[in-house]
Write a protein that holds these residues in place. Structure first.
Motif, mmCIF file in Angstrom:
data_model
loop_
_atom_site.group_PDB
_atom_site.id
_atom_site.type_symbol
_atom_site.label_atom_id
_atom_site.label_comp_id
_atom_site.label_asym_id
_atom_site.label_seq_id
_atom_site.Cartn_x
_atom_site.Cartn_y
_atom_site.Cartn_z
ATOM 1 N N LEU A 83 -23.261 -33.664 -53.840
ATOM 2 C CA LEU A 83 -21.976 -33.162 -54.524
ATOM 3 C C LEU A 83 -22.490 -31.271 -55.755
ATOM 4 C CD1 LEU A 83 -20.839 -36.071 -56.849
ATOM 5 C CD2 LEU A 83 -19.229 -35.125 -54.561
ATOM 6 N N CYS A 84 -23.728 -31.448 -55.529
ATOM 7 C CA CYS A 84 -24.362 -30.249 -56.697
ATOM 8 C C CYS A 84 -24.338 -28.786 -54.993
ATOM 9 C CB CYS A 84 -25.593 -30.399 -56.265
ATOM 10 S SG CYS A 84 -25.210 -30.988 -58.052
ATOM 11 N N LYS A 85 -25.045 -29.444 -54.090
ATOM 12 C CA LYS A 85 -24.907 -28.447 -53.022
ATOM 13 C C LYS A 85 -23.475 -28.239 -52.411
ATOM 14 C CE LYS A 85 -27.158 -28.323 -48.384
ATOM 15 N NZ LYS A 85 -27.756 -28.790 -46.686
ATOM 16 N N ALA A 86 -22.516 -29.032 -52.187
ATOM 17 C CA ALA A 86 -21.100 -28.361 -51.766
ATOM 18 C C ALA A 86 -20.542 -27.888 -52.857
ATOM 19 C CB ALA A 86 -20.019 -29.911 -51.307
ATOM 20 N N ASP A 87 -20.763 -28.178 -54.034
ATOM 21 C CA ASP A 87 -19.467 -27.381 -55.421
ATOM 22 C C ASP A 87 -20.933 -27.781 -56.289
ATOM 23 O OD1 ASP A 87 -17.568 -27.050 -57.428
ATOM 24 O OD2 ASP A 87 -16.817 -29.099 -57.653
ATOM 25 N N PRO A 88 -21.354 -25.980 -56.325
ATOM 26 C CA PRO A 88 -22.688 -25.636 -56.916
ATOM 27 C C PRO A 88 -21.848 -25.224 -58.317
ATOM 28 C CG PRO A 88 -22.098 -24.267 -55.146
ATOM 29 C CD PRO A 88 -21.361 -25.242 -54.938
ATOM 30 N N THR A 89 -20.667 -24.339 -58.338
ATOM 31 C CA THR A 89 -20.111 -24.134 -59.886
ATOM 32 C C THR A 89 -20.100 -25.948 -60.849
ATOM 33 O OG1 THR A 89 -17.676 -25.079 -59.315
ATOM 34 C CG2 THR A 89 -19.137 -22.566 -58.856
ATOM 35 N N ASN A 90 -20.373 -26.994 -60.388
ATOM 36 C CA ASN A 90 -20.406 -27.892 -61.030
ATOM 37 C C ASN A 90 -21.798 -28.447 -61.154
ATOM 38 O OD1 ASN A 90 -17.331 -27.909 -61.512
ATOM 39 N ND2 ASN A 90 -17.134 -28.452 -59.650
ATOM 40 N N ASN A 91 -21.872 -27.629 -61.124
ATOM 41 C CA ASN A 91 -23.636 -29.045 -61.233
ATOM 42 C C ASN A 91 -23.707 -29.442 -62.704
ATOM 43 O OD1 ASN A 91 -24.013 -27.915 -58.446
ATOM 44 N ND2 ASN A 91 -26.284 -26.811 -58.512
ATOM 45 N N ARG A 92 -23.792 -28.843 -62.937
ATOM 46 C CA ARG A 92 -24.142 -29.050 -64.221
ATOM 47 C C ARG A 92 -23.696 -30.456 -64.617
ATOM 48 N NH1 ARG A 92 -24.302 -25.141 -69.359
ATOM 49 N NH2 ARG A 92 -25.789 -24.481 -67.725
ATOM 50 N N GLN A 93 -22.448 -31.001 -64.604
ATOM 51 C CA GLN A 93 -21.569 -31.866 -65.223
ATOM 52 C C GLN A 93 -22.155 -32.798 -64.438
ATOM 53 O OE1 GLN A 93 -18.763 -32.138 -67.283
ATOM 54 N NE2 GLN A 93 -19.967 -34.172 -66.845
ATOM 55 N N TYR A 94 -22.764 -32.653 -62.617
ATOM 56 C CA TYR A 94 -22.885 -33.550 -61.651
ATOM 57 C C TYR A 94 -24.042 -34.242 -62.614
ATOM 58 C CZ TYR A 94 -19.105 -32.229 -58.789
ATOM 59 O OH TYR A 94 -17.961 -31.641 -57.923
ATOM 60 N N ARG A 95 -25.141 -33.465 -62.748
ATOM 61 C CA ARG A 95 -26.704 -33.609 -63.019
ATOM 62 C C ARG A 95 -26.421 -34.500 -64.310
ATOM 63 N NH1 ARG A 95 -28.513 -34.071 -58.823
ATOM 64 N NH2 ARG A 95 -29.443 -31.634 -57.490
ATOM 65 N N ALA A 96 -25.149 -33.787 -65.480
ATOM 66 C CA ALA A 96 -25.229 -35.323 -67.017
ATOM 67 C C ALA A 96 -24.743 -36.935 -65.995
ATOM 68 C CB ALA A 96 -24.416 -33.928 -67.566
ATOM 69 N N ASN A 97 -23.973 -36.426 -65.141
ATOM 70 C CA ASN A 97 -23.020 -37.451 -65.109
ATOM 71 C C ASN A 97 -24.878 -38.309 -64.465
ATOM 72 O OD1 ASN A 97 -20.625 -37.138 -65.870
ATOM 73 N ND2 ASN A 97 -19.839 -36.863 -64.272
ATOM 74 N N GLN A 98 -24.734 -38.164 -64.066
ATOM 75 C CA GLN A 98 -26.447 -38.355 -63.164
ATOM 76 C C GLN A 98 -27.228 -38.818 -63.781
ATOM 77 O OE1 GLN A 98 -29.136 -36.126 -60.655
ATOM 78 N NE2 GLN A 98 -30.392 -38.043 -60.003
ATOM 79 N N ALA A 99 -27.894 -38.031 -64.156
ATOM 80 C CA ALA A 99 -28.870 -38.676 -65.715
ATOM 81 C C ALA A 99 -28.761 -39.520 -67.062
ATOM 82 C CB ALA A 99 -29.048 -37.256 -66.969
ATOM 83 N N ALA A 100 -26.996 -39.781 -67.159
ATOM 84 C CA ALA A 100 -26.710 -40.995 -68.188
ATOM 85 C C ALA A 100 -26.008 -41.756 -66.807
ATOM 86 C CB ALA A 100 -24.487 -39.936 -68.400
ATOM 87 N N LEU A 101 -25.510 -41.881 -66.125
ATOM 88 C CA LEU A 101 -25.935 -43.367 -65.549
ATOM 89 C C LEU A 101 -27.132 -43.739 -64.872
ATOM 90 C CD1 LEU A 101 -24.047 -45.341 -63.288
ATOM 91 C CD2 LEU A 101 -24.585 -43.978 -61.362
#
Length: 224
Positions: A83-101
């Protein structure tokens, strides 16, 4: 599917046909293997429970990797990377969600390890052998009613019932996708019961809690 940018696969055999069609049409879809980095076990249908496979695409690989919390953490990381590679503008949200999960799943893993520790080495009986990764994670053993994807023959059924009696098993777990007849026959023979246990529930974390609770309950019921 033709409008998608990403296709996440989990290693089920039917996905290979979809991937071939995607490749043949030369679309812009990126195929992401969510099981990347996970060493797969052999399916218990092949009578090699718990054995590790050197390759990821073996026909004998157990595909049910989502049924162990630690493996789900790796799958989530693979999804987040894509997701980060395909949509780098939202990296921070993806990583935050990943960490929470990852925190949620690690907490579940620690709790399951504690709850199931009294039953290490015990065997639970399930119609379709989908819970091998869960069993491996907590020192349990999975015994499949199905043999090589088929219902047991009368001789195999007799042996299975005899073993279940000797092991004082009182519960046969059955996925809702399968017919109840054979599981019910075994349960009746051992004076036990059939208990539903899903391997394909949409809420994966909640379902793992249900799996752990039912295995604990079945062992308490079987205790002399």
């Amino acid at each position: 599917l033709a409008k998608a940018r990403l296709f996440f696969k989990v290693g089920m055999p039917f996905e290979d046909q979809l991937v071939e069609r995607i490749a043949a049409r030369k679309t812009c879809i990126t195929v992401v293997d969510t099981t990347l980095g996970i060493v797969k076990r052999m399916s218990d249908c092949e009578h090699h429970p718990g054995a590790e496979l050197p390759g990821e695409d073996s026909e004998t690989a157990d595909p049910h990797v989502w049924l162990a919390p630690r493996l789900l953490v790796q799958m989530a990381a693979n999804v987040a990377d894509a997701l980060c590679k395909a949509d780098p503008t939202n990296n921070r949200q993806y990583r935050a969600n990943q960490a929470a999960l990852a925190d949620e799943l690690s907490s579940l893993d620690a709790r399951f390890a504690q709850e199931l520790s009294p039953y290490r080495g015990r065997t639970f009986y399930v119609f379709h052998p989908a819970f091998g990764y869960f069993a491996d994670a907590y020192g349990l053993k999975q015994e499949s009613v199905e043999i090589e994807g088929k219902s047991p023959t009368p001789r195999q059924l007799y042996r299975l019932i005899d073993r279940a009696r000797r092991e004082q098993v009182k519960t046969i777990f059955l996925q809702p996708q399968f017919d109840r007849h054979t599981a019910a026959a075994i349960a009746q023979a051992i004076d036990g019961s059939v208990m539903p246990m899903d391997s394909l529930a949409r809420d994966v974390a909640a379902n793992l809690e249900d799996v752990a609770a039912k295995i604990v309950a079945s062992n308490r019921e079987a205790a002399p």
